[in-house]
Design a protein around this motif. Structure first.
Motif, PDB file in Angstrom:
ATOM      1  N   CYS A 289       0.821  -1.110  -0.081  1.00 31.65           N
ATOM      2  CA  CYS A 289      -0.034  -0.150  -0.098  1.00 31.65           C
ATOM      3  C   CYS A 289       0.939   1.325   0.144  1.00 31.65           C
ATOM      4  O   CYS A 289       1.514   1.565   0.899  1.00 31.65           O
ATOM      5  CB  CYS A 289      -0.976  -0.148   1.149  1.00 31.65           C
ATOM      6  SG  CYS A 289      -2.085   1.417   1.328  1.00 31.65           S
ATOM      7  N   VAL A 290       0.559   2.060  -0.971  1.00 26.92           N
ATOM      8  CA  VAL A 290       1.361   3.357  -0.983  1.00 26.92           C
ATOM      9  C   VAL A 290       0.378   4.574  -0.338  1.00 26.92           C
ATOM     10  O   VAL A 290       0.858   5.596  -0.684  1.00 26.92           O
ATOM     11  CB  VAL A 290       1.728   3.814  -2.385  1.00 26.92           C
ATOM     12  CG1 VAL A 290       2.644   2.795  -2.951  1.00 26.92           C
ATOM     13  CG2 VAL A 290       0.587   3.758  -3.342  1.00 26.92           C
ATOM     14  N   ALA A 291      -0.614   4.310   0.210  1.00 27.77           N
ATOM     15  CA  ALA A 291      -1.390   5.197   0.841  1.00 27.77           C
ATOM     16  C   ALA A 291      -1.854   6.371  -0.051  1.00 27.77           C
ATOM     17  O   ALA A 291      -1.934   7.591   0.332  1.00 27.77           O
ATOM     18  CB  ALA A 291      -0.695   5.878   2.160  1.00 27.77           C
ATOM     19  N   CYS A 292      -2.365   5.925  -1.444  1.00 22.44           N
ATOM     20  CA  CYS A 292      -2.976   6.854  -2.187  1.00 22.44           C
ATOM     21  C   CYS A 292      -4.438   7.300  -1.870  1.00 22.44           C
ATOM     22  O   CYS A 292      -4.510   8.587  -2.440  1.00 22.44           O
ATOM     23  CB  CYS A 292      -2.667   6.452  -3.713  1.00 22.44           C
ATOM     24  SG  CYS A 292      -4.023   5.131  -3.829  1.00 22.44           S
ATOM     25  N   GLY A 293      -4.922   6.700  -1.182  1.00 20.27           N
ATOM     26  CA  GLY A 293      -6.258   6.908  -0.784  1.00 20.27           C
ATOM     27  C   GLY A 293      -7.427   6.880  -2.051  1.00 20.27           C
ATOM     28  O   GLY A 293      -8.477   7.014  -1.530  1.00 20.27           O
ATOM     29  N   VAL A 294      -6.973   5.927  -2.989  1.00 24.17           N
ATOM     30  CA  VAL A 294      -8.066   5.680  -4.070  1.00 24.17           C
ATOM     31  C   VAL A 294      -9.131   4.977  -3.273  1.00 24.17           C
ATOM     32  O   VAL A 294     -10.267   5.258  -3.580  1.00 24.17           O
ATOM     33  CB  VAL A 294      -7.259   5.131  -5.176  1.00 24.17           C
ATOM     34  CG1 VAL A 294      -8.414   4.705  -6.231  1.00 24.17           C
ATOM     35  CG2 VAL A 294      -6.490   6.143  -5.938  1.00 24.17           C
ATOM     36  N   CYS A 295      -8.845   3.854  -2.595  1.00 21.29           N
ATOM     37  CA  CYS A 295      -9.813   2.975  -2.100  1.00 21.29           C
ATOM     38  C   CYS A 295     -10.640   3.791  -1.189  1.00 21.29           C
ATOM     39  O   CYS A 295     -11.892   3.541  -1.240  1.00 21.29           O
ATOM     40  CB  CYS A 295      -9.227   1.890  -1.411  1.00 21.29           C
ATOM     41  SG  CYS A 295      -7.827   2.328  -0.094  1.00 21.29           S
ATOM     42  N   VAL A 306      -7.411   5.384   4.954  1.00 21.28           N
ATOM     43  CA  VAL A 306      -5.717   5.513   5.136  1.00 21.28           C
ATOM     44  C   VAL A 306      -5.590   6.076   6.213  1.00 21.28           C
ATOM     45  O   VAL A 306      -5.850   7.256   6.793  1.00 21.28           O
ATOM     46  CB  VAL A 306      -5.185   5.978   3.781  1.00 21.28           C
ATOM     47  CG1 VAL A 306      -3.748   6.282   4.147  1.00 21.28           C
ATOM     48  CG2 VAL A 306      -5.329   5.522   2.583  1.00 21.28           C
ATOM     49  N   ALA A 319      -3.604   1.705   4.317  1.00 16.71           N
ATOM     50  CA  ALA A 319      -5.051   1.438   4.190  1.00 16.71           C
ATOM     51  C   ALA A 319      -5.525   0.459   5.343  1.00 16.71           C
ATOM     52  O   ALA A 319      -4.876  -0.548   5.492  1.00 16.71           O
ATOM     53  CB  ALA A 319      -5.706   0.866   2.877  1.00 16.71           C
ATOM     54  N   CYS A 336      -7.419  -0.436  -6.514  1.00 22.82           N
ATOM     55  CA  CYS A 336      -6.155  -0.088  -6.233  1.00 22.82           C
ATOM     56  C   CYS A 336      -5.013  -0.558  -7.476  1.00 22.82           C
ATOM     57  O   CYS A 336      -5.015  -1.604  -7.626  1.00 22.82           O
ATOM     58  CB  CYS A 336      -5.798  -1.279  -4.938  1.00 22.82           C
ATOM     59  SG  CYS A 336      -4.214  -1.168  -4.150  1.00 22.82           S
ATOM     60  N   SER A 338      -1.928  -0.482  -6.899  1.00 18.41           N
ATOM     61  CA  SER A 338      -0.757  -1.182  -6.160  1.00 18.41           C
ATOM     62  C   SER A 338      -0.875  -2.626  -5.989  1.00 18.41           C
ATOM     63  O   SER A 338      -0.164  -3.363  -5.387  1.00 18.41           O
ATOM     64  CB  SER A 338      -0.330  -0.337  -5.014  1.00 18.41           C
ATOM     65  OG  SER A 338      -0.309   0.911  -5.279  1.00 18.41           O
ATOM     66  N   ALA A 340      -2.778  -3.741  -3.594  1.00 20.61           N
ATOM     67  CA  ALA A 340      -2.548  -4.072  -2.171  1.00 20.61           C
ATOM     68  C   ALA A 340      -3.807  -4.443  -1.638  1.00 20.61           C
ATOM     69  O   ALA A 340      -3.878  -4.320  -0.169  1.00 20.61           O
ATOM     70  CB  ALA A 340      -2.260  -2.580  -1.690  1.00 20.61           C
ATOM     71  N   LEU A 341      -4.646  -4.873  -2.368  1.00 23.17           N
ATOM     72  CA  LEU A 341      -6.017  -5.123  -1.570  1.00 23.17           C
ATOM     73  C   LEU A 341      -6.460  -6.860  -2.288  1.00 23.17           C
ATOM     74  O   LEU A 341      -6.290  -6.592  -3.471  1.00 23.17           O
ATOM     75  CB  LEU A 341      -7.170  -4.148  -1.755  1.00 23.17           C
ATOM     76  CG  LEU A 341      -7.143  -3.039  -1.076  1.00 23.17           C
ATOM     77  CD1 LEU A 341      -8.046  -2.071  -1.543  1.00 23.17           C
ATOM     78  CD2 LEU A 341      -7.194  -3.044   0.370  1.00 23.17           C
TER      79      LEU A 341
HETATM   80  S1  SF4 Z   1      -4.946  -0.159  -0.536  1.00 23.65           S
HETATM   81 FE1  SF4 Z   1      -4.321   0.544  -2.779  1.00 23.65          FE
HETATM   82  S2  SF4 Z   1      -5.773   1.987  -3.178  1.00 23.65           S
HETATM   83 FE2  SF4 Z   1      -6.064   1.826  -0.903  1.00 23.65          FE
HETATM   84  S3  SF4 Z   1      -4.430   3.418  -0.379  1.00 23.65           S
HETATM   85 FE3  SF4 Z   1      -3.225   1.535  -0.627  1.00 23.65          FE
HETATM   86  S4  SF4 Z   1      -2.354   1.674  -2.579  1.00 23.65           S
HETATM   87 FE4  SF4 Z   1      -4.148   3.328  -2.567  1.00 23.65          FE
END
Ligand code: SF4
Ligand code: SF4
Length: 358
Positions: A289-295, A306, A319, A336, A338, A340-341
């Motif tokens: 997870c890169v904490a982009c906040g898309v999810c 996040v 997240a 996501c 990345s 990451a989910l």
């Molecule tokens: S889980 Fe994926 S979409 Fe959500 S903050 Fe992390 S990288 Fe972004």
């Protein structure tokens, strides 16, 4: 009085909710005065306001009233100086409704106008009552009030949105209206002009509360339910319900019905000793997870966010899924970038293995 004196009800007025955390069955709210309390559900019943007219000489001429002001004067039995008991009363519909600023119908104004007209005609039959309208929307059994008004001799004159009435005059008022079928302008002398003002949301207050609760508003600024037919008093987020004018313009009896429905829905949560979360919920791979906040932005149930969390020997933002709220819809997994989910029971490997066996 029954509510404020009930031993199981605490009423807090003159304050606002400044912070909210938790989820269905386990919310914690903080008020502006610093008080905190825990609760299992939330019912949004913040109401709405009355449109304050700036048109038709309201606030300028003393004999231009709103329907609520007229009803109050009729209720007090005020004399001729204070209430329209003689001469001609002209009511104008859709004031502050069905226009560019408030495109919706306020639903109560036609009924209120017709009922006030009936009250005037029943008490003072010689008083002339005109109602200038775009469409009369006395729906359901309210139609009887409309029929009664016609029987009593109330005059109904239609106008169009493009050519609204004009109110002029200093001492005795004059109302000009173009009747669309005749195509002619009528000039009506009026002793009183009564404006049927609409219902308007508290846009700023609703927006702040919606952000706090993470629930949506519609384009008009009212709270938006999860589904108009299947979940009419629920929000998509579990444990939060809506009732009354906060949800849109409606009559008192409709608000009461909706409040009973919201209370019944709330009881389905409160009666349980424990809530069972879904098994197919989203799971986070913190290292990806890169904490982009898309999810967080796309989850329709506000079930993922996040946050700062333990990671290795320290902390980092990534997240976090709230299992009690996650519906396992998979939107965050698909969104996501990345990888990451995963959805428990539906990981890429599991789905690909199933496809491979077909
Ligand atoms: S889980 Fe994926 S979409 Fe959500 S903050 Fe992390 S990288 Fe972004
Ligand atoms: S699976 Fe659906 S409900 Fe669960 S966190 Fe992801 S987007 Fe939200």
């Amino acid at each position: 009085e029954r509510v404020s004196q009930h031993p199981l009800i605490t009423v807090r007025t003159g304050t606002t909710v400044t912070a909210l955390k938790g989820f269905v069955g386990n919310f914690t709210a903080r008020l502006a005065d610093g008080a905190e309390f825990q609760h299992g559900v939330i019912i949004v019943a913040t109401g709405a306001g009355e449109y304050q007219p700036r048109e038709f000489r309201y606030g300028v001429h003393p004999r231009v009233l709103t329907q609520r002001e007229l009803a109050a004067r009729l209720a007090t039995g005020a004399g001729e100086a204070a209430a329209p008991v003689a001469g001609r009363v002209v009511m104008i519909q859709c004031v502050g409704s069905r226009n560019a600023e408030h495109p919706y119908c306020s639903r109560v104004c036609c009924t209120r106008a017709v009922r006030n007209a009936v009250r005037i005609k029943e008490r003072w039959p010689d008083t002339d009552v005109w109602i200038l309208y775009r469409d009369i929307r006395t729906y359901g059994l309210r139609e009887r009030d409309y029929q009664r008004a016609r029987e009593l001799g109330v005059v109904f004159v239609r106008f169009t949105a493009e050519r609204p009435p004009e109110v002029t005059g200093e001492d005795r008022l004059q109302v000009r209206v173009v009747e669309p079928l005749l195509g002619q302008e009528l000039v009506v002398a009026a002793d009183w002009v009564v404006l049927s003002t609409g219902i308007v949301p508290d846009r700023a207050g609703n927006a702040a509360l919606a952000q706090l609760l993470k629930v949506p508003l519609n384009d008009d600024g009212f709270f938006l339910e999860a589904h108009a037919k299947l979940r009419p008093v629920d929000f998509a987020t579990e444990g939060i319900y809506v009732a009354g004018l906060a949800h849109g313009a409606k009559s008192m009896d409709e608000s009461v019905s909706q409040a009973l429905a919201a209370a019944a829905r709330a009881c389905t949560v409160l009666e349980k000793k424990a809530l069972t979360a879904q098994s197919a919920i989203a799971e986070v791979w913190p290292e990806r997870c890169v904490a982009c906040g898309v999810c967080e932005a796309i989850c329709p149930y506000s079930a993922i966010a996040v946050e700062w969390q333990p990671y290795g020997r320290g902390q980092r933002r990534y997240a976090k899924v709230t299992p009690a709220l996650c519906k396992g819809c998979g939107a965050c997994v698909a969104g996501c970038r990345s990888g990451a989910l995963d959805l428990a029971g539906f990981t890429d490997q599991q789905v690909l293995a199933e496809v491979g066996e077909l």
